[in-house]
Design a protein around this motif. Structure first.
Motif, PDB file in Angstrom:
ATOM      1  N   GLY A 115       0.786  -1.219   0.000  1.00  0.00           N
ATOM      2  CA  GLY A 115       0.000   0.000   0.000  1.00  0.00           C
ATOM      3  C   GLY A 115       0.821   1.274   0.000  1.00  0.00           C
ATOM      4  N   LEU A 116       2.119   1.192   0.369  1.00  0.00           N
ATOM      5  CA  LEU A 116       2.900   2.413   0.460  1.00  0.00           C
ATOM      6  C   LEU A 116       3.099   3.078  -0.892  1.00  0.00           C
ATOM      7  N   ASP A 119       0.053   5.987  -4.009  1.00  0.00           N
ATOM      8  CA  ASP A 119      -0.026   7.254  -4.732  1.00  0.00           C
ATOM      9  C   ASP A 119       0.869   7.268  -5.961  1.00  0.00           C
ATOM     10  N   ASP A 137      -3.004  -4.523  -1.866  1.00  0.00           N
ATOM     11  CA  ASP A 137      -3.170  -3.838  -0.577  1.00  0.00           C
ATOM     12  C   ASP A 137      -3.493  -2.357  -0.697  1.00  0.00           C
ATOM     13  N   PRO A 181      -1.644  -0.285  10.454  1.00  0.00           N
ATOM     14  CA  PRO A 181      -2.905  -0.970  10.189  1.00  0.00           C
ATOM     15  C   PRO A 181      -2.806  -2.324   9.473  1.00  0.00           C
ATOM     16  N   PRO A 182      -1.915  -2.506   8.462  1.00  0.00           N
ATOM     17  CA  PRO A 182      -1.883  -3.830   7.841  1.00  0.00           C
ATOM     18  C   PRO A 182      -1.553  -4.939   8.842  1.00  0.00           C
TER      19      PRO A 182
END
Lengths: 363, 425
Positions: A115-116, A119, A137, A181-182
Motif C-alpha cells: 500500500g505504500l 499514490d 493492498d 494498520p496492515p
C-alpha cells in the motif's frame, strides 16, 4: 592492466575447470524451454507482458513480496502467454522510477505490491493511460487501476475464536511487528474473535498484547528480528498465555522458538501463509494459520487480463471468496469445534456477525 | 578532476604524512609515462573505478545463467562461453549507461522527455547524494565523522514534510519556508551531536549513529499519529506535500529533475568557499588538522565543533528536503533511501573536496539511475550497482592495492590526502 588480465583469466579458468567438460546440448531452437514444452499449461488468450514492482524486502522475503510474485509465477505456469518480470525496490524512492521504467518498457500491465506505493501507482496510471495497473493492498480507482485488497480481520476473527476455544489457561496473546494498520487489522480481528467466543460461551478469555480501543499493544518493532520475537513471546507466556498469534513476518519465527523452548506447552498461530509450509520447523507447535491468499488474487487478475478483460474496481479477499482463511494445522480442531467455526464463518459471510475493525478495506 | 589541487592543500596534510616514503622518480622514463604511472589522486580515482568495473564484470559472468550453461560444455564449443560472457557484461554496462546518460534508441522517437529521461534521473538521484556528501565532507575536514546523515535527513523530512502538507502558503514562499524547515530539522539533529561533543566529549560517531535510531523511531511513531499520518490511517505514510511546497521542475513536468539540483550546485560552491576562503573555514581546517595547535592559536574548539555540526546538519537537511519536497512528496520511514550512508562513500570518493564530492555524487547518482534500467532490461541483479560502489570505495580506501595492481610507483608528490582523523582524533 596486465595484472588485472591475469586475475580475470585465472578466475575465468577456475570456473571453467569446475564445469567445462560437458558436451553442447542439442542446438537449434533451444530458446527458453517454457514456451512449448510444458504440456499441462495452455497458452490461451493474447500474449501479455505482466510486470511487478516489489516493495522493499526482496522477492524472497517469505512474506507479501514473495507471495505476490508467486501469483505471477502461477499465472505464467498456467498460461505461458503471460510472460512475467519483476523489479524490486530498495526504498520508497525507487517506486516511481521502477513503475515508469516498466510502464514505458513494453509491459501491458504493471502490478505494484504494498500500500505504500499507492499514490505512485495512481500517478503512473494517469500518466500512462494505455498501461493497466493493479496494486496489492490498496484501493483502485479509474479505468486502468485495479485494487487487490484483503479483509484479513475476518480470518483473524476465526483465529481468535479458535484460540479462545483451545486455551487452557484462559489467556491468549498476540503481538505485531509494527503498530501499523496492515498488521493491527489481524490483531483487531483476533481480539474480536476472542470477545465473540466470550459472549457466546459466557467465558472470560483474556487477550494479552493488544487493546483494540486504545490501539496500544505489544510490538517487536521488526519484521526480521527473531530474538526480539522470542523474548516478547516468552514474556507473554510467563504472564499466562498459552497460545500466541505473532503478526510480524520473520520476527514471528521467534514465537516458534519460544514454543520449542517451552517444550510444547506454548502453542502458536501463524499468519499470512500456512505456517506448516513456510515455517515448517515449528509446524508441530501450530494450532492453525490465518492466511491471506495474495498469490491467488494476483493470479486471478492476470488470468482475467490474459483472457481479454482487464478488471476494474477492486477485488477484496474475504472468507466468502477464500481470499482469506483459517488453515487447520495438526488437526487442532475437534469435530464440534470445526462445526462451530463453520457457523462463525457463515455468520461473518452473511453479515450477522459484524466485525468493527476500522482497518478493513471498504471500497 | 582539477579540483584535486584543492584537496591537496597544506591544511589536510597531517603530521603522519611525513612518515610515508618519498621516492624520486627515475629520470629514464618519459614525462607522459610519469603522469600515468604517478599516484596522482585523480589517476588513482579513475583506476579504482576501472578496477571495480573489471571485478564487476567477473561477477556478472559468474552470475549469468547463459554463460554458466555455455561453460558446462566449454571444451566442445569454447566460443559460446565467451560470446555469452561478452553478451552479459556488455549488456549490463550498456543498460547502466542507457539508464543514466542516454538511450540511443530513444533518439529516433524525437520525444525530449524520453531522450533526456535518463540524465534527469541521474540528476534526481545525485541531488540528495551531493547534499549529504557535502555534509560528510565538511565534517571530515573538521576532523569529525558524521555517520548521522540518515537521521538528519529523516528529521529534515519530518520538518519539511510537515510544513509542506499542513501549512498552506502562496507559491514560491511555501517551498522556501519548507526548505528552511528542513534545514532547521537537520541542523538541530546534528547540532545536538555537536553540543554533546563540545560540552561532554561524547564521540560524534557514537552519538550520530544513535541519533539515527532515535530519528527512525520518531518517524515511525509520527506515522502512526493522526495529523501526521495520511487518511484513512491504514498505511504508515504522511499526506502528500502541497503542490506549492514542491521544488519546481527544471525541464517541464515530464522530467523529474527539479530546482533542488541548482541548490546542490550552489551548496557545492558555498562549501568550497567556506572551506577555502573564509576565516571560519580556516579555523575549521586547523581544528581538523591539529586540535592542540588550534587551541594554542586561540581557536575555541568547542565553538567550532558546534557550528560545524550545525552546518553539516543543515546540508543533510537539504538532502532530506530534496527528497520530500522533490521526488518523494510523502513522508515514509525510508524517505532517506539510504542516501545517508551512501553519502559517506561519496565523500570518500570525493576525497574531502567539495567539487570532488559533487562529481562523486553525480557518479553514484548515475549508478543508481542506471540500476533501474539494469533491472528492467537484463537478467543481471541490480545488486551489481551496490557491489560496484563498494568496490570503488574499497580501492579508493586502499591506494596501495591500486598501485600494486596497476604497477604504479609513489609519485614525488607523495601525499595521500587524509580526509579525517581516526577514532581518537
Amino acid at each position: 592492466m596486465r595484472s588485472v588480465m591475469k586475475i580475470a583469466a585465472v578466475a575465468a579458468l577456475g570456473s571453467l575447470a569446475l564445469t567445462g567438460c560437458g558436451s553442447k546440448p542439442g542446438s537449434g531452437t533451444s530458446g527458453s524451454g517454457s514456451s512449448g514444452a510444458t504440456s499441462a499449461a495452455k497458452a490461451v488468450g493474447k500474449k501479455i507482458n505482466a510486470c511487478m514492482v516489489l516493495d522493499t524486502g526482496g522477492v524472497d522475503d517469505r512474506s507479501f513480496n514473495q507471495s505476490s510474485y508467486d501469483g505471477m509465477k502461477a499465472a505464467n505456469k498456467a498460461n505461458p502467454n503471460i510472460s512475467i518480470k519483476y523489479v524490486p525496490s530498495n526504498s520508497g524512492a525507487d517506486y516511481t522510477p521502477n513503475l515508469t521504467k516498466l510502464a514505458t518498457g513494453g509491459c501491458a500491465t504493471v502490478i505494484g505490491v504494498g500500500g505504500l506505493m499507492s499514490d505512485n501507482v495512481k500517478t503512473a496510471a494517469k500518466t500512462y493511460p494505455k498501461v493497466h495497473f493493479a496494486e496489492v493492498d490498496a484501493p483502485g480507482t479509474g479505468a486502468n487501476f485495479y485494487g487487490i485488497q484483503y479483509n484479513t480481520a475476518q480470518a483473524g476473527f476465526l483465529g481468535g475464536y479458535l484460540a479462545a476455544s483451545l486455551t487452557k489457561t484462559g489467556k491468549v496473546g498476540t503481538w505485531g511487528g509494527l503498530n501499523i494498520p496492515p498488521v493491527t487489522i489481524y490483531m483487531d480481528g483476533f481480539t474480536e474473535g476472542v470477545q465473540y467466543y466470550n459472549t457466546q460461551k459466557k467465558k472470560n478469555v483474556q487477550v494479552l498484547g493488544w487493546n483494540e480501543k486504545s490501539k496500544k499493544g505489544t510490538f517487536s518493532n521488526s519484521f526480521t528480528d527473531q530474538n526480539k520475537g522470542k523474548s516478547v513471546s516468552q514474556s507473554m507466556a510467563s504472564n499466562g498465555a498459552d497460545i500466541i498469534f505473532p503478526v510480524a513476518g520473520g520476527s514471528g519465527l521467534g514465537a516458534g522458538a519460544a514454543a520449542q523452548a517451552s517444550g510444547g506447552k506454548l502453542k502458536i498461530m501463524w499468519v499470512d501463509t500456512d505456517g506448516c509450509v513456510s515455517a515448517a520447523q515449528y509446524c508441530k507447535y501450530m494450532v492453525g494459520s490465518v492466511t491471506k491468499n495474495l498469490s491467488g488474487g494476483v493470479q486471478a487478475y492476470l488470468k482475467s487480463s490474459a483472457d481479454g478483460t482487464y478488471p476494474t474496481g477492486n477485488y477484496i479477499g474475504t472468507l466468502a471468496n477464500a481470499g482469506v482463511g483459517l488453515v487447520d494445522d495438526n488437526n487442532s480442531q475437534p469435530a464440534a469445534l470445526k462445526a462451530e467455526l463453520a457457523k462463525v464463518k457463515a455468520g461473518i459471510t452473511s453479515g450477522s456477525i459484524k466485525i468493527t475493525s476500522p482497518s478493513q478495506p471498504t471500497s | 578532476m582539477s579540483e584535486q589541487k584543492a584537496g591537496g592543500e597544506p591544511a589536510v596534510s597531517t603530521p603522519e604524512s611525513g612518515s610515508s616514503k618519498i621516492e624520486t622518480p627515475d629520470g629514464g622514463a618519459g614525462r607522459l609515462r610519469e603522469v600515468f604511472r604517478s599516484d596522482h589522486p585523480a589517476v588513482l580515482t579513475i583506476l579504482a573505478i576501472v578496477a571495480a568495473v573489471v571485478i564487476g564484470s567477473i561477477l556478472i559472468i559468474a552470475s549469468d545463467q547463459a554463460t554458466r550453461t555455455a561453460a558446462s560444455y566449454f571444451t566442445a564449443a569454447p566460443m559460446d562461453t565467451f560470446s555469452a560472457a561478452w553478451h552479459a557484461v556488455s549488456g549490463a554496462y550498456v543498460a547502466i549507461f542507457e539508464g543514466s546518460i542516454l538511450n540511443p534508441s530513444s533518439l529516433s522517437s524525437g520525444d525530449t522527455a524520453t531522450i533526456f529521461g535518463p540524465i534527469s534521473e541521474t540528476i534526481v538521484s545525485a541531488t540528495p547524494l551531493i547534499f549529504a556528501g557535502l555534509s560528510v565532507t565538511l565534517a571530515f575536514r573538521a576532523g569529525l565523522f558524521n555517520i548521522g546523515a540518515q537521521g538528519q535527513i529523516l528529521l529534515a523530512a519530518i520538518f519539511a514534510g510537515y510544513v509542506g502538507f499542513s501549512w498552506h502558503l502562496p507559491v514560491v514562499l511555501h517551498v522556501i519556508v519548507a526548505v528552511l524547515a528542513g534545514i532547521l530539522g537537520g541542523a538541530l539533529w546534528a547540532g545536538l551531536a555537536g553540543v554533546l561533543k563540545a560540552k561532554t566529549g561524547a564521540h560524534e560517531v557514537i552519538t550520530t549513529i544513535m541519533l539515527n535510531y532515535v530519528a527512525l523511531g520518531l518517524i515511525q511513531y509520527l506515522l502512526g499519529v493522526h495529523g501526521f499520518q495520511a487518511k484513512p490511517y491504514n498505511q504508515a505514510i504522511s499526506p502528500p506535500v502541497d503542490h506549492n511546497a514542491l521544488y519546481p521542475h527544471l525541464f517541464g513536468s515530464a522530467l523529474r529533475a527539479n530546482v533542488a539540483f541548482l541548490v546542490a550546485i550552489a551548496a557545492t560552491v558555498a562549501v568550497a568557499w567556506l572551506l577555502g576562503r573564509s576565516t571560519f573555514g580556516f579555523r575549521l581546517r586547523t581544528v581538523g588538522a591539529n586540535q592542540d595547535a588550534a587551541r594554542t592559536a586561540g581557536i575555541s574548539i568547542s565553538r567550532v565543533y558546534i557550528v560545524v555540526m550545525l552546518i553539516v546538519g543543515a546540508l543533510a537537511g537539504l538532502a532530506g528536503s530534496a527528497q520530500v519536497l522533490g521526488t518523494s512528496p510523502q513522508v515514509t520511514s525510508d524517505i532517506d533511501a539510504g542516501f545517508g550512508f551512501d553519502a559517506i562513500t561519496v565523500s570518500l570518493l570525493g576525497r574531502g573536496s567539495p567539487i570532488g564530492t559533487f562529481w562523486a555524487g553525480m557518479l553514484f547518482g548515475a549508478l543508481r539511475a542506471g540500476s533501474v534500467q539494469l533491472l528492467a532490461s537484463t537478467n543481471t541483479p541490480s545488486d551489481l550497482v551496490q557491489v560496484l560502489q563498494a568496490l570503488i570505495v574499497l580501492f579508493i580506501a586502499a591506494p596501495g592495492l591500486v598501485r600494486l595492481i596497476f604497477r604504479l610507483r609513489r609519485g614525488a608528490g607523495g601525499q595521500t590526502a587524509v580526509v579525517a582523523k581516526g577514532w581518537n582524533g
